[in-house]
Design an enzyme around this catalytic site. Structure first.
Site, PDB file in Angstrom:
ATOM      1  N   ARG A   1     -24.689  -1.266 -13.692  1.00 24.48           N
ATOM      2  CA  ARG A   1     -25.937  -1.269 -14.479  1.00 24.48           C
ATOM      3  C   ARG A   1     -27.099  -0.755 -13.626  1.00 24.48           C
ATOM      4  NH1 ARG A   1     -25.941  -2.154 -20.030  1.00 24.48           N
ATOM      5  NH2 ARG A   1     -27.904  -3.281 -19.877  1.00 24.48           N
TER       6      ARG A   1
ATOM      7  N   ARG B   1     -29.809   7.499 -15.240  1.00 24.66           N
ATOM      8  CA  ARG B   1     -30.751   7.783 -16.330  1.00 24.66           C
ATOM      9  C   ARG B   1     -32.120   8.201 -15.786  1.00 24.66           C
ATOM     10  NH1 ARG B   1     -29.066   2.427 -19.861  1.00 24.66           N
ATOM     11  NH2 ARG B   1     -27.365   3.349 -21.084  1.00 24.66           N
TER      12      ARG B   1
ATOM     13  N   TYR C   1     -20.431  -1.049 -30.597  1.00 22.78           N
ATOM     14  CA  TYR C   1     -21.852  -1.414 -30.673  1.00 22.78           C
ATOM     15  C   TYR C   1     -22.127  -2.453 -31.764  1.00 22.78           C
ATOM     16  CZ  TYR C   1     -23.310   2.328 -27.458  1.00 22.78           C
ATOM     17  OH  TYR C   1     -23.520   3.113 -26.345  1.00 22.78           O
TER      18      TYR C   1
ATOM     19  N   PHE D   1     -31.932   1.627 -35.515  1.00 23.31           N
ATOM     20  CA  PHE D   1     -31.407   2.842 -34.882  1.00 23.31           C
ATOM     21  C   PHE D   1     -29.874   2.908 -34.896  1.00 23.31           C
ATOM     22  CE2 PHE D   1     -32.178  -0.261 -31.453  1.00 23.31           C
ATOM     23  CZ  PHE D   1     -30.929  -0.330 -30.858  1.00 23.31           C
TER      24      PHE D   1
ATOM     25  N   GLU E   1     -14.490  -4.202 -23.653  1.00 24.14           N
ATOM     26  CA  GLU E   1     -14.644  -2.772 -23.908  1.00 24.14           C
ATOM     27  C   GLU E   1     -13.471  -1.963 -23.342  1.00 24.14           C
ATOM     28  OE1 GLU E   1     -18.613  -1.997 -22.446  1.00 24.14           O
ATOM     29  OE2 GLU E   1     -19.513  -3.214 -24.032  1.00 24.14           O
TER      30      GLU E   1
ATOM     31  N   THR F   1     -32.352   1.214 -19.945  1.00 23.38           N
ATOM     32  CA  THR F   1     -31.944   1.850 -21.213  1.00 23.38           C
ATOM     33  C   THR F   1     -32.841   3.040 -21.557  1.00 23.38           C
ATOM     34  OG1 THR F   1     -31.213  -0.326 -21.974  1.00 23.38           O
ATOM     35  CG2 THR F   1     -31.483   1.368 -23.649  1.00 23.38           C
TER      36      THR F   1
HETATM   37  P1  DAT Z   1     -27.746  -0.171 -22.766  1.00 24.33           P
HETATM   38  O1  DAT Z   1     -27.072   1.119 -23.142  1.00 24.33           O
HETATM   39  O2  DAT Z   1     -28.738   0.059 -21.659  1.00 24.33           O
HETATM   40  O3  DAT Z   1     -26.803  -1.299 -22.513  1.00 24.33           O
HETATM   41  P2  DAT Z   1     -28.283  -1.420 -25.334  1.00 24.33           P
HETATM   42  O4  DAT Z   1     -26.934  -2.000 -25.239  1.00 24.33           O
HETATM   43  O5  DAT Z   1     -29.415  -2.328 -25.618  1.00 24.33           O
HETATM   44  O6  DAT Z   1     -28.657  -0.601 -24.001  1.00 24.33           O
HETATM   45  O7  DAT Z   1     -28.292  -0.303 -26.463  1.00 24.33           O
HETATM   46  C1  DAT Z   1     -27.208   0.584 -26.619  1.00 24.33           C
HETATM   47  C2  DAT Z   1     -27.731   1.971 -26.838  1.00 24.33           C
HETATM   48  O8  DAT Z   1     -28.492   2.006 -28.039  1.00 24.33           O
HETATM   49  C3  DAT Z   1     -28.704   2.451 -25.757  1.00 24.33           C
HETATM   50  O9  DAT Z   1     -28.045   3.011 -24.648  1.00 24.33           O
HETATM   51  C4  DAT Z   1     -29.529   3.433 -26.493  1.00 24.33           C
HETATM   52  C5  DAT Z   1     -29.585   2.880 -27.892  1.00 24.33           C
HETATM   53  N1  DAT Z   1     -30.837   2.099 -28.095  1.00 24.33           N
HETATM   54  C6  DAT Z   1     -31.100   0.877 -27.631  1.00 24.33           C
HETATM   55  N2  DAT Z   1     -32.323   0.460 -28.002  1.00 24.33           N
HETATM   56  C7  DAT Z   1     -32.845   1.477 -28.740  1.00 24.33           C
HETATM   57  C8  DAT Z   1     -34.084   1.687 -29.413  1.00 24.33           C
HETATM   58  N3  DAT Z   1     -35.031   0.754 -29.414  1.00 24.33           N
HETATM   59  N4  DAT Z   1     -34.248   2.859 -30.049  1.00 24.33           N
HETATM   60  C9  DAT Z   1     -33.293   3.805 -30.061  1.00 24.33           C
HETATM   61  N5  DAT Z   1     -32.107   3.676 -29.453  1.00 24.33           N
HETATM   62  C10 DAT Z   1     -31.882   2.536 -28.800  1.00 24.33           C
HETATM   63 MG    MG Z   2     -25.501  -2.317 -23.806  1.00 18.87          MG
END
Ligand code: DAT
Ligand code: MG
Length: 232
Positions: free
Chosen positions: A168, A185, A132, A140, A209, A174
């Site tokens: 996806r 989800r 990440y 967060f 990944e 998300t």
């Molecule tokens: P995704 O998992 O849909 O690819 P992402 O890569 O933007 O989404 O974020 C990774 C993870 O981080 C996501 O599954 C949940 C967490 N996350 C993302 N945005 C967030 C937020 N605004 N507040 C809390 N957790 C968050």
């Molecule tokens: Mg992501």
């Protein structure tokens, strides 16, 4: 204009046009070779019942009487061959604890993608941070790392035509409250910080990944018997 002739053998030695797709693992190995997009794979035994792909080739009109059969490759096939991708999907700790592993796997299996790696794994903090890393500056981030390392995850590599974008869609938005019903989800989660499953967001990240989460030898190359029933 004469199409590129890339296939010189008899079409009867191939059993289905779907076999002209190369696996992502194959392509990774032969990435620098000229033939990498034209890699041909056959499985004579399990697919012998299917028609030969002779309809995918035409004889060269300029060489109708040559002794050696020459077949013209129809270019639209190149596009479909190039779309084979790989993606990293992970059932997060909440999904494992809630007994949703089978449900998640089942949705990808039923869709028709090919599972190429699978393991239950306790993720160390360093790996979660690397996975990440693009979110490092987010408020967060520490909570996200705690969540992903809070229990075992199930790591998977899936392969197929258009698998990254399709995964996806199967996973959904998300924020589970915004995810459509019918998505993982949308059906199974309510909160962003407990959204059950991860899926790579681009083919490049799919590769990155999979390389990050799997060691050499953990990926399995195989041809599902159902392949000709899924891809024409
Ligand atoms: P995704 O998992 O849909 O690819 P992402 O890569 O933007 O989404 O974020 C990774 C993870 O981080 C996501 O599954 C949940 C967490 N996350 C993302 N945005 C967030 C937020 N605004 N507040 C809390 N957790 C968050
Ligand atoms: Mg992501």
């Amino acid at each position: 204009m004469e199409a590129l002739a890339v296939y010189g053998g008899s079409p009867s030695c191939a059993s289905s046009s779907s076999l002209f797709r190369s696996s992502a693992a194959d392509r990774r190995r032969s990435k620098n070779s000229l033939s990498h997009n034209l890699n041909l794979r056959f499985n004579h035994h399990s697919l012998a019942a299917f028609h030969s792909p002779s309809h995918l080739f035409s004889r060269s009109p300029s060489r109708p009487h040559t002794l050696k059969k020459t077949h013209i490759f129809l270019p639209h096939l190149i596009a479909s061959m190039e779309q084979v991708e790989e993606t990293y999907v992970m059932v997060k700790p909440d999904g494992v604890q809630r007994g949703l592993v089978g449900e998640v796997i089942s949705r990808f299996e039923k869709k028709g993608f090919k599972l190429t790696a699978l393991k239950l794994f306790q993720c160390p903090k360093e790996l979660a941070e690397e996975h990440y890393k693009d979110l490092k500056s987010k408020s967060f981030f520490p909570k996200l790392i705690n969540y992903i390392t809070s229990g075992p995850v199930v790591c998977m590599a899936w392969e197929g035509v258009g698998v990254v974008a399709s995964a996806r869609k199967l996973i959904g938005a998300t924020n589970p409250l915004q995810a459509e019903p019918g998505t993982i989800r949308g059906d199974l989660a309510v909160q962003m910080g407990r959204n059950v499953v991860h899926g790579s967001d681009s083919p490049e990240n799919g590769k990155r990944e999979i390389d990050l989460w799997f060691k050499e030898g953990e990926l399995c190359e195989w041809t599902p018997a159902q392949a000709p029933w899924l891809v024409e």
